[in-house]
Motif scaffolding. Structure first.
Motif, PDB file in Angstrom:
ATOM      1  N   GLY A 250       0.828  -1.191   0.000  1.00 27.59           N
ATOM      2  CA  GLY A 250       0.000   0.000   0.000  1.00 27.59           C
ATOM      3  C   GLY A 250       0.863   1.241   0.000  1.00 27.59           C
ATOM      4  O   GLY A 250       1.881   1.301   0.693  1.00 27.59           O
ATOM      5  N   VAL A 251       0.496   2.257  -0.784  1.00 37.21           N
ATOM      6  CA  VAL A 251       1.294   3.476  -0.927  1.00 37.21           C
ATOM      7  C   VAL A 251       0.472   4.673  -0.471  1.00 37.21           C
ATOM      8  O   VAL A 251      -0.695   4.817  -0.828  1.00 37.21           O
ATOM      9  CB  VAL A 251       1.736   3.675  -2.394  1.00 37.21           C
ATOM     10  N   ALA A 252       1.105   5.525   0.332  1.00 36.06           N
ATOM     11  CA  ALA A 252       0.502   6.800   0.730  1.00 36.06           C
ATOM     12  C   ALA A 252       1.573   7.872   0.656  1.00 36.06           C
ATOM     13  O   ALA A 252       2.759   7.598   0.863  1.00 36.06           O
ATOM     14  CB  ALA A 252      -0.084   6.709   2.135  1.00 36.06           C
ATOM     15  N   VAL A 253       1.153   9.109   0.369  1.00 33.86           N
ATOM     16  CA  VAL A 253       2.111  10.205   0.184  1.00 33.86           C
ATOM     17  C   VAL A 253       1.667  11.412   0.998  1.00 33.86           C
ATOM     18  O   VAL A 253       0.472  11.744   1.056  1.00 33.86           O
ATOM     19  CB  VAL A 253       2.250  10.580  -1.305  1.00 33.86           C
ATOM     20  N   PHE A 254       2.642  12.059   1.640  1.00 33.69           N
ATOM     21  CA  PHE A 254       2.422  13.334   2.331  1.00 33.69           C
ATOM     22  C   PHE A 254       3.072  14.424   1.499  1.00 33.69           C
ATOM     23  O   PHE A 254       4.173  14.227   0.983  1.00 33.69           O
ATOM     24  CB  PHE A 254       3.057  13.279   3.726  1.00 33.69           C
ATOM     25  N   PRO A 255       2.409  15.590   1.322  1.00 37.15           N
ATOM     26  CA  PRO A 255       1.103  16.007   1.863  1.00 37.15           C
ATOM     27  C   PRO A 255      -0.041  15.516   0.971  1.00 37.15           C
ATOM     28  O   PRO A 255       0.139  15.294  -0.223  1.00 37.15           O
ATOM     29  CB  PRO A 255       1.196  17.523   1.842  1.00 37.15           C
ATOM     30  N   ALA A 256      -1.185  15.354   1.610  1.00 36.33           N
ATOM     31  CA  ALA A 256      -2.406  14.943   0.909  1.00 36.33           C
ATOM     32  C   ALA A 256      -3.586  15.307   1.791  1.00 36.33           C
ATOM     33  O   ALA A 256      -3.439  15.525   2.999  1.00 36.33           O
ATOM     34  CB  ALA A 256      -2.377  13.440   0.633  1.00 36.33           C
ATOM     35  N   PRO A 257      -4.777  15.405   1.231  1.00 40.02           N
ATOM     36  CA  PRO A 257      -5.958  15.710   2.046  1.00 40.02           C
ATOM     37  C   PRO A 257      -6.113  14.680   3.166  1.00 40.02           C
ATOM     38  O   PRO A 257      -5.953  13.478   2.959  1.00 40.02           O
ATOM     39  CB  PRO A 257      -7.118  15.624   1.038  1.00 40.02           C
ATOM     40  N   ARG A 258      -6.402  15.175   4.352  1.00 42.43           N
ATOM     41  CA  ARG A 258      -6.622  14.372   5.551  1.00 42.43           C
ATOM     42  C   ARG A 258      -5.387  13.579   5.988  1.00 42.43           C
ATOM     43  O   ARG A 258      -5.484  12.612   6.725  1.00 42.43           O
ATOM     44  CB  ARG A 258      -7.815  13.412   5.351  1.00 42.43           C
ATOM     45  N   ILE A 259      -4.213  13.989   5.506  1.00 42.53           N
ATOM     46  CA  ILE A 259      -2.949  13.381   5.972  1.00 42.53           C
ATOM     47  C   ILE A 259      -2.048  14.507   6.456  1.00 42.53           C
ATOM     48  O   ILE A 259      -1.466  15.252   5.647  1.00 42.53           O
ATOM     49  CB  ILE A 259      -2.246  12.579   4.867  1.00 42.53           C
ATOM     50  N   GLY A 260      -1.938  14.646   7.759  1.00 43.35           N
ATOM     51  CA  GLY A 260      -1.113  15.715   8.322  1.00 43.35           C
ATOM     52  C   GLY A 260      -0.162  15.244   9.405  1.00 43.35           C
ATOM     53  O   GLY A 260       0.707  15.993   9.852  1.00 43.35           O
ATOM     54  N   THR A 261      -0.319  13.993   9.862  1.00 41.16           N
ATOM     55  CA  THR A 261       0.523  13.472  10.939  1.00 41.16           C
ATOM     56  C   THR A 261       1.108  12.131  10.540  1.00 41.16           C
ATOM     57  O   THR A 261       0.712  11.518   9.536  1.00 41.16           O
ATOM     58  CB  THR A 261      -0.296  13.286  12.231  1.00 41.16           C
ATOM     59  N   VAL A 262       2.069  11.669  11.353  1.00 42.70           N
ATOM     60  CA  VAL A 262       2.665  10.355  11.134  1.00 42.70           C
ATOM     61  C   VAL A 262       1.601   9.269  11.170  1.00 42.70           C
ATOM     62  O   VAL A 262       1.551   8.372  10.313  1.00 42.70           O
ATOM     63  CB  VAL A 262       3.753  10.078  12.190  1.00 42.70           C
ATOM     64  N   GLU A 263       0.734   9.339  12.168  1.00 46.48           N
ATOM     65  CA  GLU A 263      -0.308   8.317  12.326  1.00 46.48           C
ATOM     66  C   GLU A 263      -1.258   8.306  11.134  1.00 46.48           C
ATOM     67  O   GLU A 263      -1.653   7.235  10.645  1.00 46.48           O
ATOM     68  CB  GLU A 263      -1.083   8.555  13.623  1.00 46.48           C
ATOM     69  N   GLU A 264      -1.635   9.483  10.646  1.00 46.43           N
ATOM     70  CA  GLU A 264      -2.553   9.548   9.505  1.00 46.43           C
ATOM     71  C   GLU A 264      -1.898   9.028   8.225  1.00 46.43           C
ATOM     72  O   GLU A 264      -2.549   8.368   7.396  1.00 46.43           O
ATOM     73  CB  GLU A 264      -3.034  10.988   9.310  1.00 46.43           C
ATOM     74  N   LEU A 265      -0.590   9.296   8.068  1.00 43.87           N
ATOM     75  CA  LEU A 265       0.128   8.805   6.888  1.00 43.87           C
ATOM     76  C   LEU A 265       0.233   7.279   6.924  1.00 43.87           C
ATOM     77  O   LEU A 265      -0.005   6.610   5.911  1.00 43.87           O
ATOM     78  CB  LEU A 265       1.518   9.437   6.828  1.00 43.87           C
TER      79      LEU A 265
END
Length: 494
Positions: free
Chosen positions: A458-473
């Protein structure tokens, strides 16, 4: 024949506790000691207790000790009496005033007992040499010059001791020693050789004739003087390598190979830092130069002995720092796979997000999970399962860039953090990584058949909507991983 009288030392110190401690140390080492409460009592004490050396304490803002010293130097009876001034944390101004007033040396308080005793010993030997020369040869210029040279050697030794007592590494101390001793004895070749008794090979961390040299390997078969010095624990002096029996086999090799030896005389001085580290201080002169002699041995041996305490202290500090670094690394490492553990992941990922906010770049997170890993444990056992995880950790470490890092998130889940990587680049990298995992044979040597596995990522990238913290990423990457598995596994989802 009666034993010679013990050297007499007069201690002038207003601090009773310090005076008692110094007196006890000196008496334990065979000195006769008399104490007086400060500089004002010095003149009267000299008459009743003529000393061989004076320890004179001075305090900030108190000129009495230096006035007393200047008055003492004005009296012909005490002109050659060594006076060692002691001071708490003396700055350059204090040292300059003390030396200008006639001090032989300045020693920092609180004392290092070994350093204090070494300095006292040097001054007493210098005074005895000077006094003996004046008594026996009264006015002969050549002998007086020799006494001056010995006094200069003593001062050189004190300067070296003062330099190596600073907070230097053992490597810095070795380089300082070879430079200062080579200059003091007019040597072209002077080096430190690290080896233990019985070793066939050594390491040279410092050499005067090659200042850029670092940890040069050395075969000891061609250096019998080093071997003998290490095994005997005593200095070895070879005035002429062309006739000394110690070099008989080496000379045969020179003749056989047609070698003209560049060195004519040698001194090898052993030293021992601890049970694990020992070495030899190697001094050499070429043909055409005056051969090394017992006086050179005495001077260099005094330097080495005085420096060993500083080398030991530096070595202990280096060992402690290395141990602390290893403990810090262990505290951040997953013991099975060798990648970062979850705690270290959270700390380092937090730092990466801070940098991403500051400089406006992206951070990609890949969450990787082995497909059907539970079947490996259930059918082949946990020993094979652990081997699979170790292989996977090694594969992931080899796949990432220097700036990237890998962590074990839990079980068979791993997280890869890719700084300055956008979504497109992260997905492309994840797909290549998925293919590498699928083609990798796992647990070789523990299974009878080739064991291959697949992975979902699974891939996620910061910054993105509703991703602002380590836990959210991490949660976004975990959600993407869940979708990759739900869509059939062995795939990448963003």
């Amino acid at each position: 024949m009666s034993a010679p009288p013990s050297p007499r030392i007069l201690v002038a110190d207003r601090d009773p506790a310090t005076a008692r401690t110094v007196a006890w140390i000196l008496r334990e080492h065979g000195y006769e000691v008399h104490g007086v409460p400060g500089a004002r009592a010095l003149a009267g004490a000299l008459e009743g207790f003529p000393p061989d050396l004076v320890l004179l304490d001075t305090a900030a803002g108190d000129d009495d000790p230096l006035r007393a010293l200047a008055a003492l130097r004005g009296d012909a009876r005490w002109r050659d009496l060594p006076v060692v001034v002691t001071a708490a944390d003396p700055d350059d101004a204090v040292v300059e005033r003390a030396l200008a007033s006639g001090a032989s040396d300045v020693v920092r308080k609180p004392f290092r007992a070994g350093e204090l005793l070494a300095r006292i010993g040097v001054h007493l030997r210098t005074r005895n040499t000077l006094a003996r020369t004046r008594r026996e040869l009264s006015g002969l210029a050549a002998e007086l010059e020799r006494a001056r040279e010995e006094a200069q050697a003593g001062r050189t030794l004190l300067e070296i001791m003062r330099e190596v007592s600073a907070d230097l590494s053992s490597e810095e101390i070795y380089h300082l020693l070879v430079r200062r001793v080579a200059r003091a004895l007019a040597l072209f070749r002077c080096s430190v050789v690290l080896a233990r008794p019985g070793d066939e090979r050594a390491v040279v961390p410092a050499a005067y004739d090659d200042p850029g040299l670092r940890n040069h390997p050395l075969e000891l078969a061609k250096y019998p003087e080093i071997r003998v010095a290490l095994e005997s624990g005593r200095p070895v002096l070879v005035p002429d390598v062309l006739v000394h029996p110690l070099f008989a086999e080496v000379r045969e090799g020179w003749r056989r190979d047609g070698i003209e030896p560049p060195v004519r005389s040698v001194i090898a001085l052993p030293f021992f830092v601890d049970r694990q580290q020992a070495g030899v201080f190697l001094l050499r002169r070429s043909a055409g130069e005056p051969p090394l002699d017992e006086q050179d041995v005495a001077f260099a041996d005094a330097v080495v002995k005085a420096a060993v305490a500083s080398i030991q202290r530096a070595h202990l500090l280096e060992l402690a720092r290395a141990d602390n670094a290893r403990l810090a690394a262990l505290a951040q490492t997953d013991p099975l796979t060798g990648v970062l553990n979850r705690r270290a992941l959270m700390e380092r990922l937090g730092g990466e997000l801070d940098r991403a906010r500051r400089y406006g770049h992206a951070v990609a997170v890949l969450m990787l999970d082995l497909d059907f890993f539970k079947q490996v444990n259930d059918t082949l056992g946990h020993l094979v399962g652990d081997a699979v995880l170790r292989d996977l950790g090694e594969l992931l470490r080899g796949a990432v860039r220097t700036a990237d890092f890998v962590a074990r998130y839990g079980g068979e889940e791993f997280v890869l953090v890719l700084p300055e990587t956008n979504a497109e680049g992260a997905v492309a990298f994840a797909d290549r990584l998925r293919e590498r995992v699928a083609s990798q044979p796992f647990a070789a040597g523990l299974v009878t058949r080739t064991l291959t596995l697949s992975a979902s990522i699974g891939v996620a990238v910061f910054p993105a909507p509703r991703i602002g913290t380590v836990e959210e990423l991490l949660a976004a990457a975990d959600t993407a991983l869940y979708r990759a598995k739900a869509e059939g596994r062995n795939r990448v989802h963003h």
